[in-house]
Every structure is written in structure tokens, then in C-alpha cells.
Design a protein around this motif. Structure first.
Motif: not given
Length: 74
Positions: A47, A50-51, A53-54, A57-58
């Protein structure tokens, strides 16, 4: 004299056998709990990755939008 030894040894062996069973159950429960904790830690790490990476990306998308806005202003 032999009967005294047997009278002493048999209850001790019986208690030891019962204690061993309880100990095995406790060990199994502890092992299962540890396995669950390991799985939870792995899921938490996934988790977190993933956070991250997000968020990256943002941030990249925001940088592209700023760059596009700057190029339009010029």
C-alpha cells in the motif's frame, strides 16, 4: 520403594504430557499470529509503495501542467 517411585513418576509424566499439549497449542497459535502479522506488514508495504507511485505520478502531472501553462504565457 519401587511403588513410591512409580507413584511419583506417573503423575509427573501425565502433567508433562498435558503441559506439552498446551505448549504445542500455544506455539501453533503464536505461529499463526506471527504469520498474520507478516502478511499485514507485506500488505502495508504494498500500500505504501502504491501511494508513493500515485503521489509521484500526480507531481509529474502537475509539473507538466505548469510547464504547459508557462509555455502558453510566453
Amino acid at each position: 520403594m519401587v511403588h513410591i517411585s512409580v507413584r511419583f513418576v506417573l503423575p509427573v509424566l501425565a502433567i508433562g504430557a498435558c503441559a506439552g499439549c498446551g505448549l504445542a497449542g500455544t506455539t501453533a497459535a503464536t505461529g499463526a499470529g506471527a504469520a498474520a502479522e507478516v502478511q499485514e506488514a507485506q500488505q502495508a508495504k504494498q500500500t505504501e509503495d502504491r501511494v508513493k507511485r500515485e503521489v509521484e505520478q500526480a507531481q509529474q502531472a502537475a509539473a507538466r501542467q505548469r510547464a504547459a501553462a508557462d509555455s502558453q504565457d510566453k
